[in-house]
Each structure stands twice: as structure tokens, then as C-alpha cells.
Design a protein around this motif. Sequence first.
Motif, PDB file in Angstrom:
ATOM      1  N   THR A  25      10.609   4.927   1.171  1.00  0.00           N
ATOM      2  CA  THR A  25      11.191   3.635   1.541  1.00  0.00           C
ATOM      3  C   THR A  25      10.733   2.541   0.577  1.00  0.00           C
ATOM      4  OG1 THR A  25      11.287   4.306   3.855  1.00  0.00           O
ATOM      5  CG2 THR A  25      11.401   1.935   3.394  1.00  0.00           C
ATOM      6  N   VAL A  26       9.429   2.496   0.297  1.00  0.00           N
ATOM      7  CA  VAL A  26       8.909   1.497  -0.644  1.00  0.00           C
ATOM      8  C   VAL A  26       9.562   1.667  -2.006  1.00  0.00           C
ATOM      9  CG1 VAL A  26       6.838   0.818  -1.925  1.00  0.00           C
ATOM     10  CG2 VAL A  26       6.733   1.085   0.557  1.00  0.00           C
ATOM     11  N   ALA A  27       9.674   2.897  -2.480  1.00  0.00           N
ATOM     12  CA  ALA A  27      10.292   3.144  -3.787  1.00  0.00           C
ATOM     13  C   ALA A  27      11.724   2.628  -3.818  1.00  0.00           C
ATOM     14  CB  ALA A  27      10.242   4.637  -4.117  1.00  0.00           C
ATOM     15  N   ASP A  28      12.500   2.930  -2.795  1.00  0.00           N
ATOM     16  CA  ASP A  28      13.895   2.490  -2.760  1.00  0.00           C
ATOM     17  C   ASP A  28      14.014   0.971  -2.678  1.00  0.00           C
ATOM     18  OD1 ASP A  28      14.743   5.127  -2.923  1.00  0.00           O
ATOM     19  OD2 ASP A  28      15.017   5.340  -0.759  1.00  0.00           O
ATOM     20  N   VAL A  29      13.148   0.337  -1.886  1.00  0.00           N
ATOM     21  CA  VAL A  29      13.218  -1.119  -1.722  1.00  0.00           C
ATOM     22  C   VAL A  29      12.858  -1.844  -3.016  1.00  0.00           C
ATOM     23  CG1 VAL A  29      12.157  -3.110  -0.565  1.00  0.00           C
ATOM     24  CG2 VAL A  29      12.879  -1.130   0.770  1.00  0.00           C
ATOM     25  N   ILE A  30      11.771  -1.435  -3.678  1.00  0.00           N
ATOM     26  CA  ILE A  30      11.351  -2.191  -4.860  1.00  0.00           C
ATOM     27  C   ILE A  30      12.310  -2.017  -6.033  1.00  0.00           C
ATOM     28  CG2 ILE A  30       8.938  -2.183  -4.128  1.00  0.00           C
ATOM     29  CD1 ILE A  30       8.384  -0.193  -6.440  1.00  0.00           C
ATOM     30  N   ALA A  44       2.344  -5.356   1.813  1.00  0.00           N
ATOM     31  CA  ALA A  44       2.339  -5.106   3.254  1.00  0.00           C
ATOM     32  C   ALA A  44       2.139  -3.620   3.552  1.00  0.00           C
ATOM     33  CB  ALA A  44       3.639  -5.606   3.884  1.00  0.00           C
ATOM     34  N   ALA A  45       2.787  -2.764   2.794  1.00  0.00           N
ATOM     35  CA  ALA A  45       2.636  -1.321   3.017  1.00  0.00           C
ATOM     36  C   ALA A  45       1.202  -0.879   2.745  1.00  0.00           C
ATOM     37  CB  ALA A  45       3.616  -0.547   2.137  1.00  0.00           C
ATOM     38  N   LEU A  46       0.593  -1.438   1.696  1.00  0.00           N
ATOM     39  CA  LEU A  46      -0.805  -1.117   1.400  1.00  0.00           C
ATOM     40  C   LEU A  46      -1.737  -1.679   2.465  1.00  0.00           C
ATOM     41  CD1 LEU A  46      -0.736  -1.781  -2.436  1.00  0.00           C
ATOM     42  CD2 LEU A  46      -1.268   0.426  -1.369  1.00  0.00           C
ATOM     43  N   ASN A  47      -1.534  -2.940   2.847  1.00  0.00           N
ATOM     44  CA  ASN A  47      -2.406  -3.586   3.822  1.00  0.00           C
ATOM     45  C   ASN A  47      -2.351  -2.898   5.177  1.00  0.00           C
ATOM     46  OD1 ASN A  47      -2.699  -5.863   6.093  1.00  0.00           O
ATOM     47  ND2 ASN A  47      -4.068  -6.306   4.383  1.00  0.00           N
ATOM     48  N   ARG A  48      -1.179  -2.473   5.577  1.00  0.00           N
ATOM     49  CA  ARG A  48      -1.017  -1.811   6.879  1.00  0.00           C
ATOM     50  C   ARG A  48      -1.316  -0.320   6.807  1.00  0.00           C
ATOM     51  NH1 ARG A  48       4.419  -5.133   8.500  1.00  0.00           N
ATOM     52  NH2 ARG A  48       3.346  -7.110   8.739  1.00  0.00           N
ATOM     53  N   GLN A  49      -1.724   0.118   5.628  1.00  0.00           N
ATOM     54  CA  GLN A  49      -2.092   1.519   5.391  1.00  0.00           C
ATOM     55  C   GLN A  49      -0.945   2.483   5.666  1.00  0.00           C
ATOM     56  OE1 GLN A  49      -5.768   1.961   7.583  1.00  0.00           O
ATOM     57  NE2 GLN A  49      -6.894   0.786   6.059  1.00  0.00           N
ATOM     58  N   LEU A  50       0.287   2.019   5.423  1.00  0.00           N
ATOM     59  CA  LEU A  50       1.432   2.911   5.462  1.00  0.00           C
ATOM     60  C   LEU A  50       1.451   3.782   4.212  1.00  0.00           C
ATOM     61  CD1 LEU A  50       4.092   0.372   6.734  1.00  0.00           C
ATOM     62  CD2 LEU A  50       2.905   2.128   8.071  1.00  0.00           C
ATOM     63  N   GLU A  78       1.462  -5.393  -9.859  1.00  0.00           N
ATOM     64  CA  GLU A  78       1.033  -6.641  -9.217  1.00  0.00           C
ATOM     65  C   GLU A  78       0.638  -6.469  -7.753  1.00  0.00           C
ATOM     66  OE1 GLU A  78       2.894 -10.465 -11.088  1.00  0.00           O
ATOM     67  OE2 GLU A  78       4.511  -9.131 -10.426  1.00  0.00           O
ATOM     68  N   SER A  79       0.820  -5.288  -7.214  1.00  0.00           N
ATOM     69  CA  SER A  79       0.550  -5.091  -5.792  1.00  0.00           C
ATOM     70  C   SER A  79      -0.943  -5.160  -5.496  1.00  0.00           C
ATOM     71  CB  SER A  79       1.117  -3.748  -5.324  1.00  0.00           C
ATOM     72  OG  SER A  79       0.455  -2.671  -5.940  1.00  0.00           O
ATOM     73  N   ASP A  80      -1.255  -5.642  -4.295  1.00  0.00           N
ATOM     74  CA  ASP A  80      -2.648  -5.750  -3.860  1.00  0.00           C
ATOM     75  C   ASP A  80      -2.677  -5.729  -2.336  1.00  0.00           C
ATOM     76  OD1 ASP A  80      -5.274  -6.702  -3.138  1.00  0.00           O
ATOM     77  OD2 ASP A  80      -5.459  -7.453  -5.194  1.00  0.00           O
ATOM     78  N   GLY A  81      -3.231  -4.683  -1.789  1.00  0.00           N
ATOM     79  CA  GLY A  81      -3.253  -4.504  -0.344  1.00  0.00           C
ATOM     80  C   GLY A  81      -4.171  -5.444   0.404  1.00  0.00           C
ATOM     81  N   ARG A  82      -4.934  -6.270  -0.310  1.00  0.00           N
ATOM     82  CA  ARG A  82      -5.789  -7.238   0.396  1.00  0.00           C
ATOM     83  C   ARG A  82      -4.977  -8.400   0.943  1.00  0.00           C
ATOM     84  NH1 ARG A  82      -9.999  -8.310  -4.232  1.00  0.00           N
ATOM     85  NH2 ARG A  82      -8.028  -8.160  -5.355  1.00  0.00           N
TER      86      ARG A  82
END
Length: 188
Positions: A25-30, A44-50, A78-82
Motif C-alpha cells: 500500500t505504501v509503495a503504491d501510494v508514494i 505515519a506507517a513507520l511511526n505506527r509500526q505498520l 526523507e521519511s522519518d518514523g519519529r
Amino acid sequence: MHQLKLGPGDVGAVAGLPVTTPVRTVADVILRADRYPAVCVLDAALNRQLIDESDLSLVAALIARRRGAVAARRCLAESDGRAQSPLETRVRLRCVDGGVPPDALQLEVRDEDGYLLGVGDLGWRGARVIAEADGQTPHQTPQAIYEDRRRQNRLTNAGWTVLRFTWPDTLRPDYIPHTVARALRRPR
């Protein structure tokens, strides 16, 4: 008309309904979203541990050779799960774009005895500047307002400058970086 090719590991089920996995899902969205929403989805996916950091290489493999892959790879970098909200992500990206990237996210500020004075959404440690991304829902109750004020007073008394930004501030590309840059230039 688009045809989506899914592999056996790309589909799961939620409440009996077929869904793509978080990585897929993340791959398709980005691939389809503009930079700010794409990085928000990643954060959000990283922060929520999806997904976790190791899944980013799987996302990179899924987007390879697809339309939008070049821009999507930049979003991965640029992603950062914090980041704890899309607003925090947008404030951070405005700072990066404006040449004042933070050196810390979720910066814990403690006094000399180790007492936690507060945690800043974004921080510039050398200049002792914190930027807060104040979303409407989490900060609208009277209790939240009082807690925010007490925390800001503790940080200010400890020598920190606290800047507060809202969603409308992120819609003006120059406002956030200009405000941060002025705070960073102020002598301590």
C-alpha cells in the motif's frame, strides 16, 4: 484503465476483506502522491509500526521501474518514523525546503538534575530552539492548553525558544523557515 499486478505476498485480509499489505500500500501510494502527502504516509506507517526501517528496501524494490519511482525514492530518503503526525512531517519538510533542517525530532529537554522539562517536536540543539506542531484536535481541550503552557514555561525558563506552528502555517512555504531562521540567528 490500469491493471495492477499483485504477487502472493502483496495481499492480506482485514475483517475477511482482501487488502494489500502495508508495504504494498505504501509503495503504491508514494508513486502517485505528491511529495508532502507521500512523506506523510511513509512517516505515519513507520511511526505506527505498520512498516519498519527494513521494509523501506522492500518498498524501493516494489517501486523500481514504475512511473513516479524517481520522486518516490526521494520521499523514501526523507521519511522519518519519529514524526507523530502529518503536521509534524509538513513542518519538518518546510524547514528542510527553507534551508533550516532540524537536527533532532522528539527532542527531550532535561534540566541539570535530569528532570524532563518537555519533548519538542523539532529541535535545533545548538541554538536552543524548539518547534511545536500544534494540531487542532490534540491541543484544543482546556487541559491540553494548560499542559502546553506549563511545558512551554519550563522550557522558556531553561533558556529555550519555543515556536508554535499550525496546519495553515504549512500552506505558506516561506513562513515556517523564515520564523525558524530568525530564532536561530538570535544571540543566546
